[in-house]
Enzyme design. Structure first.
Site, PDB file in Angstrom:
ATOM      1  N   ASP A 158       0.859  -1.181   0.000  1.00 29.63           N
ATOM      2  CA  ASP A 158       0.000   0.000   0.000  1.00 29.63           C
ATOM      3  C   ASP A 158       0.906   1.245   0.000  1.00 29.63           C
ATOM      4  O   ASP A 158       2.129   1.126   0.126  1.00 29.63           O
ATOM      5  CB  ASP A 158      -0.839  -0.055   1.286  1.00 29.63           C
ATOM      6  CG  ASP A 158      -1.984   0.928   1.287  1.00 29.63           C
ATOM      7  OD1 ASP A 158      -2.217   1.586   0.265  1.00 29.63           O
ATOM      8  OD2 ASP A 158      -2.655   1.030   2.332  1.00 29.63           O
ATOM      9  N   GLU A 191       2.588   5.119  -3.872  1.00 28.67           N
ATOM     10  CA  GLU A 191       2.551   6.162  -4.936  1.00 28.67           C
ATOM     11  C   GLU A 191       3.880   6.890  -5.086  1.00 28.67           C
ATOM     12  O   GLU A 191       4.195   7.261  -6.233  1.00 28.67           O
ATOM     13  CB  GLU A 191       1.425   7.162  -4.644  1.00 28.67           C
ATOM     14  CG  GLU A 191       0.036   6.579  -4.714  1.00 28.67           C
ATOM     15  CD  GLU A 191      -0.327   5.693  -3.532  1.00 28.67           C
ATOM     16  OE1 GLU A 191       0.324   5.853  -2.475  1.00 28.67           O
ATOM     17  OE2 GLU A 191      -1.206   4.835  -3.666  1.00 28.67           O
ATOM     18  N   ASP A 204      -9.379   4.053  -1.352  1.00 31.58           N
ATOM     19  CA  ASP A 204     -10.237   4.349  -0.204  1.00 31.58           C
ATOM     20  C   ASP A 204     -11.582   4.927  -0.605  1.00 31.58           C
ATOM     21  O   ASP A 204     -11.787   6.141  -0.583  1.00 31.58           O
ATOM     22  CB  ASP A 204      -9.508   5.323   0.717  1.00 31.58           C
ATOM     23  CG  ASP A 204      -8.219   4.694   1.227  1.00 31.58           C
ATOM     24  OD1 ASP A 204      -8.040   3.484   1.030  1.00 31.58           O
ATOM     25  OD2 ASP A 204      -7.408   5.414   1.817  1.00 31.58           O
TER      26      ASP A 204
END
Ligand code: NAG
Ligand code: NAG
Length: 981
Positions: A553, A556, A630
């Site tokens: 996760d 980015e 999300d």
């Protein structure tokens, strides 16, 4: 999980102070627009849009200062090389090396570089040690090498002062017309112009130039504006956003191209955005966006719907589609990229004076902050061909481990190993199947990955062993930020081996994420990837065993205190590339490192790794699954999940899902139930919830909801053989796993904007999830002139451009079967997919209007790579002329025979024929001839006549044939069909 949720959660003191700190910085509940740039706040986007506007206003695309030097053109072995000259008044001509490679399947690759930067003949400011070239390694990450061979048969047809013509393709059906002044390219397929570069003159390659320090007074000196009236220099040398200043040592270096699709009214792709499948116009006007689609992988907190804002991943691949024709563009650039889209209408034939309705052209304008201009054009023909083409370039989706297409149960967080065991037992108590339970960040000791919280997870192995008894798995999260704490072995090793991302001064970069102060592994560095591997071995990542897999996760990367919640663009990666150059590949570099680490956890133990990633790029499909980040527990997010997942398929990364139930907030029971009924059709199917939400495992809801969700989950599990077959197809052809209407019916214009119903691969299953509160029915559009049948009760619906209302109270999943297919199933309820491995098959035969059907089944051991050596079963089933047959479509390999032996006792236990012909009512048995057997046997047939609107159907019980062998079932009266001939 994943969220840069900066909400305080008070359940541990240790993270409270950090959370309060961040809460202080950004206290909000919805997407914070001020955290993320709009085009006018991004220097190069603003400059390129301004250039486009000024050319449009002046109506002079011919003023484009780019010219191909005819004398420079060389053509060998399907590759054209030459120099584009950019005429710049002050500095004289700028040389831009051009290559055009003519590839297989009507693909072309156009690359434009800049000679001065390529030679390193430039000066960087601020003493920067960054690389001087334009970033030229995106291909090394994204491309596989297949599909890149230039076609030697391509031929240079003509070269004159103003025009070069090249044709290629098997019958030279493709041609490129390269205009020299200004530089522009038309790509033709047959008689049609399909794609055009620079027809509007927006092409722009910002060449290197030294900074001219003008006296400060010049900022509002009118004389300066006279020097260059069109160029806005204010963002060339420095850019500040949200209190962060980008030092831009290389100055302005953007690349841009306008790419037109004449006659194409729809464009798709450009994952990841939360909007409709058919992309919208972006230059304002009724119902349009006023911002370009942005691709700059970001941790967007509570993202908004129907928006061109960037999300967590980027795939700069676009398909343009019109009736019976599809073409594509793949813009291979890893830097921040914006794409404007406008459509215009003109008359098909000027003489009809608008009576024909007109032809729509789509114009796109691609802009990237840095790097090469490197773009593939793909001259279609169909969405499926494009999928194959794009897959040849960037790789097909991995064939995943079988368990990973079962159901995943996640939450932030299961708080202890006892909690996990308890949830596991409750699923069994309620007879709900699942395959994987997940651990979010709280399992770690103080957010230090590769460690366990000693208080709450004292005995992870016992937890994993309990799961393993039902062949279930554990997925644990590991992110790329490494806690900056002396004595933590991971950070100590990373620092001493010098494997972290650097800041612009070439010192280790420090920022904030979940653990507080952190450093980031630089997975672009091969040495860092090699070291990453060592961390996952069972003796180093203690407390893990073979059924533990991974979740990456925040890759980015998310940096809570960084510009736009990510890294400064002037950070440095391996090879001294600036972060700006590689940003969109960062996530892929990391999940790929994890995938390869998992491959080598233990010598001799080679199984297909499962890795979920939030951030991705073109090529991510080769080693990971993704989810849409999300989302929120509301109906709008349930609606939005469907086009987002369909678009992942269009964009070549189909192993995709959305958090079922919605990550933020508490769904109503009805919403959660409907979300499970939709989620069973997500290729990646995971329930997940934020730490502040109530527990919502399916058994928590009570009746009738728990039973309804269980029924939905069972349906997913029954259909796993079909799902696995579809995944296999995606892994060899690149086809989407769930397919939108335009994909399946590319000739039907009525379906081009439909993005709320979809087909499961080529099974003919057509789903239309209920996504409206209180709805009791849905409308399903049937394009083709074929019969469709309700999956559960065989109610018949006729197709042919018709819309039908299908009744769907809460316990009903709207799911139809298109006539003409054979769908493999396994009907016995089990705890997990692993426990279904040896279960017998049911085949559902759905006859078309001619009384025929066909389908395929692919299966293998579901976990190793033995299938690469032939250890699989791949069957084609057909029913025609009163005979049903199973035939082999596989090529044999070294491990075929031994695999088939293991499968000998896996039989077909039942065949259901929907739309069974009336004369079968006279049959009470069928004859079965199987491969190895002598003579034929018979099996019972039970016929059910048509009632009301429901089709007749027949069941054949216990044909007793092995799934891996050839067999024939004869439906004609009398026993041996051969004797009748
Ligand atoms: C993935 O990692 C492997 C192993 O380190 C490396 O060989 C390969 O080039 C990487 N590829 C991508 C696309 O990240
Ligand atoms: C620039 O222009 C502004 C307004 O006209 C003026 O107040 C300012 O003094 C000028 N700056 C310089 C450096 O001349």
């Amino acid at each position: 999980m994943a969220r840069s949720s900066r909400r305080a959660s008070t359940w541990t003191i240790s993270c409270l102070s950090f959370l309060l700190l961040v809460l202080f910085v950004s206290p909000a509940v919805t997407v914070k627009h001020h955290d993320f740039k709009r085009c006018e706040q991004s220097g190069f986007c603003k400059r390129n849009r301004a250039l486009a506007d000024s050319i449009t206003e002046q109506g002079n695309p011919e003023s484009s200062p780019y010219q191909l030097d005819a004398a420079s053109i060389k053509f060998t072995d399907g590759r054209l090389e030459g120099s584009i000259i950019k005429t710049v008044q002050e500095t004289g001509p700028i040389k831009l090396p051009l290559t055009v490679a003519f590839l297989d399947r009507g693909n072309v690759r156009v690359t434009i570089d800049e000679e001065k930067r390529r030679k390193g003949d430039i000066e960087l400011r601020h003493g920067s040690i960054a690389r001087k070239e334009r970033y030229n390694e995106a291909g090394a990450w994204a491309l596989t090498g297949a599909g890149l061979h230039a076609q030697k048969a391509a031929s240079l047809k003509k070269i004159s002062k103003d025009l070069t013509e090249v044709s290629w393709g098997r019958d030279h059906e493709f041609k490129a017309l390269i205009h020299h002044t200004p530089f522009a390219v038309e790509f033709w397929s047959g008689e049609d112009k399909q794609v055009v570069f620079n027809s509007r003159g927006f092409m722009n390659v910002e060449h290197w130039r030294p900074k001219i320090d003008r006296p400060a007074a010049d900022t509002n000196n009118s004389e300066q504006q006279v020097v260059n009236p069109t160029e806005d220099e204010s963002t060339w040398w420095e850019e500040t956003f949200g209190g962060n200043t980008d030092s831009k040592p290389k100055g302005p270096e953007s690349v841009a191209m306008d790419i037109a699709f004449p006659g194409y009214g729809h464009v798709y792709g450009l994952a990841e955005h939360a909007g409709p499948l058919s992309l919208k116009q972006t230059r304002g006007g009724d119902g349009n966006y006023d911002q370009p689609y942005r691709m700059y992988n970001s941790d967007i907190f509570e993202y908004e719907l129907d928006s061109p804002m960037t999300l967590y991943g980027s795939i700069p691949f676009m398909q343009a589609h019109k009736k019976d024709s599809t073409v594509g563009v793949f813009w291979l650039n890893a830097a921040e990229t914006w794409v404007d889209i406008v459509k215009s209408t003109h008359d098909a034939n000027p003489l009809t004076l608008g009576l024909t309705g007109g032809i729509v052209d789509t114009h796109t304008h691609w802009m990237s902050e840095s790097g090469l201009l490197d773009v593939f054009v793909m001259l279609g023909q169909s969405p499926k061909e494009l999928a194959k083409s794009y897959g040849e370039l960037t790789g097909y989706t991995q064939l995943p481990a079988a368990f990973s297409i079962g159901y995943h149960q996640c939450r932030w967080n299961y708080v202890s190993d006892e909690d996990v065991k308890d949830v596991d037992r409750k699923f069994d108590k309620f007879n709900i199947p699942y395959d994987v339970i997940w651990l979010d960040i709280e399992y770690t000791d103080d957010k230090q990955y590769f460690t366990w919280d000693p208080l709450n997870f004292p005995d992870p192995i016992s937890m994993e062993k309990q799961l393993d008894e039902s062949e279930r798995k554990l997925v644990a999260i590991i992110d790329p930020h490494i806690k900056n704490k002396a004595g933590y072995f991971v950070v100590d090793e990373m620092k001493s081996k010098d494997l972290a991302v650097k800041n612009k001064e070439n010192n280790i970069f420090e920022g904030w994420c979940w653990p507080g102060s952190s450093h980031w592994i630089d997975a672009f560095n091969p040495a860092a990837r090699a070291w990453w591997k060592t961390l996952f071995t069972y003796d180093r990542f203690k407390g893990t065993m073979h059924n533990v897999w991974l979740w990456n996760d925040m890759n980015e990367p998310s940096v809570f205190n960084g510009p736009e919640i990510t890294m400064p663009r002037d950070n440095l990666h391996h090879g001294n590339w600036e972060h700006r150059d590689v940003h969109n590949i960062n996530g892929m570099s990391f999940h790929n490192a994890t995938y390869h680490a998992l491959l080598e956890r233990k010598k001799g133990e080679v199984r297909r790794p499962f890795v979920l990633t939030r951030s991705f790029y073109a090529g991510s499909q080769r080693t990971s699954a993704m989810w849409t980040g999300d989302n929120q527990a509301n109906w709008e997010h349930l609606v939005a999940s469907i086009p987002m997942i369909l678009n992942q398929g269009v964009s070549g990364f189909p192993f995709a899902g959305a958090d079922v139930g919605g990550f933020f907030g508490n769904p109503s029971k009805e919403l959660q139930t409907r979300w499970y009924q939709a989620g069973i059709f997500y290729p990646f199917f995971r329930g997940h919830a934020h730490i502040d939400t109530r527990r919502r495992e399916p058994y928590m809801l009570g009746e009738p909801y728990t039973s309804i969700m269980t029924k939905a989950l069972r349906l997913r599990y029954m259909l796993l053989p079909a799902w696995y077959t579809v995944f296999h197809e995606a892994s060899i052809d690149g086809y989407p796993i769930v397919r939108s209407q335009y994909y399946v019916h590319p000739e039907d214009e009525k379906g081009f904007e439909l993005d709320d119903q979809f087909y499961l691969g080529s099974t003919g299953l057509l789903a239309k999830p209920v996504t409206t509160e209180g709805a009791e029915s849905v409308d399903i559009y049937l394009s083709d002139n074929e019969n469709y049948y309700d999956y559960f009760d065989y109610t018949m619906y006729s197709g042919g451009s018709k819309t039908h209302r299908v009744v769907a109270p809460l316990d009903k999943i709207p799911l139809l079967m298109q006539g003409g297919h054979i769908i493999p199933r396994k009907d016995r309820p089990r705890k997990s997919s692993g426990l279904m491995k040896w279960d017998p098959y049911t085949l559902v035969v759905v006859l078309n209007k001619n009384g025929e059907a066909e389908g395929t089944l692919y299966t293998d051991d579901g976990e190793t790579f033995d299938y690469e050596q032939g250890a699989f079963i791949h069957r084609r089933f057909t029913l025609e002329n009163g005979q049903m047959k199973s035939t082999d479509v596989a090529t044999k390999g070294a491990k075929t025979a031994s695999y088939l032996k293991t499968m000998i006792d896996v039989k077909v236990e039942k065949i259901i024929v929907v739309g069974a012909p009336a004369q079968w009512s006279k049959l009470d048995e069928v004859s079965v001839t199987a491969e190895g057997a002598k003579g034929s046997t018979s099996a019972e047939l039970i016929y059910h006549g048509a009632v009301g609107g429901k089709a007749a159907w027949a069941v054949i019980r216990g044909p007793g044939t092995s799934i891996g062998e050839d067999w024939t079932i004869s439906f004609s009266p009398g026993h041996d069909h051969k004797s009748e001939l």
